[in-house]
Design a protein around this motif. Structure first.
Motif, short mmCIF file in Angstrom:
data_model
loop_
_atom_site.label_atom_id
_atom_site.label_comp_id
_atom_site.label_asym_id
_atom_site.label_seq_id
_atom_site.Cartn_x
_atom_site.Cartn_y
_atom_site.Cartn_z
N LEU A 22 0.85 -1.18 0.00
CA LEU A 22 0.00 0.00 0.00
C LEU A 22 0.90 1.24 0.00
O LEU A 22 1.62 1.47 -0.94
CB LEU A 22 -1.00 -0.05 1.15
N TYR A 138 -9.14 3.20 4.63
CA TYR A 138 -7.84 3.10 3.95
C TYR A 138 -6.69 3.19 4.94
O TYR A 138 -5.65 2.53 4.77
CB TYR A 138 -7.74 4.14 2.84
N ASN A 142 -3.86 0.20 5.75
CA ASN A 142 -2.43 0.45 5.63
C ASN A 142 -1.66 -0.06 6.84
O ASN A 142 -0.58 -0.65 6.70
CB ASN A 142 -2.16 1.94 5.42
N ALA A 201 -7.26 0.17 -1.01
CA ALA A 201 -6.51 -0.44 0.09
C ALA A 201 -7.11 -1.76 0.54
O ALA A 201 -6.39 -2.72 0.83
CB ALA A 201 -6.43 0.55 1.26
N MET A 266 -0.29 4.24 -3.57
CA MET A 266 -0.70 2.85 -3.39
C MET A 266 -0.78 2.13 -4.72
O MET A 266 -0.37 0.97 -4.85
CB MET A 266 -2.02 2.78 -2.62
#
Length: 383
Positions: A22, A138, A142, A201, A266
């Motif tokens: 990511l 998101y 991560n 993500a 990403m």
């Protein structure tokens, strides 16, 4: 292959995702570790910024909830700071582990993520719940992507975290970008972008190529303002790209740059160059927003949309807004690609060293980005 790395919904003809992949690939994490060990600048200043943030401490205690509410629904009190504070801590301690090698920080990050995946069942509130699903989706993905290789994270617990992402965050994300309205410009760019980030993500974290592809397709040709051609609303002579929220206020304009930067990074780490898409259109928008927020004048054309919004002048509201978002943009275009980005460079210098959640006030705006870009995104110049 362990349960943690098996593909959940990946067709045989599709290429497997890069992990971690990511905001940070393994090479990025290795670079951070090496530069800090060498006490090299500006990485060391970024590292020290991380160390002094309370979210990066082993004393941090997770505070999960069954339901997170963002936006007043007239019934439930808003409690979303519980989530964004814990995500900031999960991410900060994950970075501390990767760079220092101290297992206790890995365990702390996992403790936080396990606490939430064991309890969180839903997101609620008013329409602002979509912001929570996007921003925190998101960011949480991560943190988990960094930690997925840690042998102290039980496979069953990692799978439970993936299921939380797929069943709590993803449905709201999916419903938002597939909505059918008479006027798709009703929502400003940052709404689409936070949802797009979450979809991308989650797609990578859960090895779901369809979810990932939905986000990429929306960036290129979506109907809403998160699509690159709508977000960078107008290209002026000379190459500056007017940002869609520039007539609204600069807090949201800079938020949009941070979100699109994260999206492009990403995707870059999965082998797709969206930074360069449409003749570096994102760079033109970032240069525009940076220049105006540095105090310089920029050209402006009246913005209007199909729900009757008319903004005849650029907004000075929040002008000079400083978010920890510029190192990523500057380092990609200048140090990775060798292009000119003078306004992004000046903005990065002004904010350096970038902090993270907790360094920019207690309110949600200070947690809209994971931050720490001086540590995580600084690159040696391209040769």
């Amino acid at each position: 292959m362990s349960t943690k790395t098996q593909k959940l919904a990946l067709n045989d003809h599709d290429t497997a995702f890069v992990h971690p992949g990511l905001l940070h690939k393994q090479a990025d994490l290795d670079r951070m570790k090496t530069k800090v060990a060498e006490k090299a600048e500006p990485w060391m200043s970024g590292w020290n910024k991380l160390l002094t943030n309370s979210h990066a401490a082993l004393t941090w205690q997770p505070n999960p909830a069954d339901t997170i509410y963002r936006g007043r629904d007239g019934v439930h009190p808003e409690n979303y700071p519980r989530l964004y504070n814990d995500i900031a801590a999960a991410y900060a301690t994950a970075l501390r582990w990767k760079i220092s090698g101290e297992k206790s920080y890995a365990d702390k990050s996992i403790e936080i993520m396990n606490a939430w995946s064991a309890r969180l069942k839903g997101l609620g509130g008013n329409n602002d719940v979509n912001l929570a699903a996007g921003l925190y989706g998101y960011q949480f993905a991560n943190a988990a992507e960094i930690m997925r290789s840690y042998n102290g994270w039980a496979a069953a617990d990692f799978t439970r975290f993936q299921q939380m992402m797929l069943h709590v965050f993803y449905p709201l994300n999916h419903n938002f970008i597939t909505r059918k309205e008479r006027c798709m410009s009703h929502f400003y760019a940052n709404w689409d972008l936070c949802v797009m980030n979450s979809l991308l993500a989650i797609g990578v974290l859960c090895d779901n190529r369809d979810i990932y592809n939905d986000a990429i397709s929306y960036f290129k040709s979506g109907a809403g303002n998160g699509a690159i051609g709508n977000a960078v609303y107008f290209i002026h002579p000379g190459g500056l790209g007017q940002w869609q929220e520039s007539g609204r206020d600069q807090g949201h304009a800079t938020l949009g740059i941070g979100l699109m930067g994260a999206f492009c990074e990403m995707a870059w780490n999965q082998g797709q160059d969206l930074y360069g898409y449409d003749d570096n259109r994102f760079l033109k928008g970032a240069e525009y927003v940076a220049k105006y927020n540095l105090g310089d004048s920029v050209p402006y054309v009246t913005y209007s949309n199909c729900v009757g919004v008319i903004q005849p002048v650029i907004s000075s509201g929040g002008r000079g807004n400083m978010r920890p978002i510029w190192e990523l943009v500057y380092n990609h275009y200048v140090n990775r690609k060798g292009l000119a980005a003078p306004n992004c460079q000046r903005m990065a210098q002004a904010v350096r060293p970038e902090g993270g959640g907790g360094n920019y006030g207690p309110n949600s705006g200070g947690y809209d980005q994971l931050g720490y870009g001086t540590l995580t995104c600084s690159l040696d110049p391209v040769k």
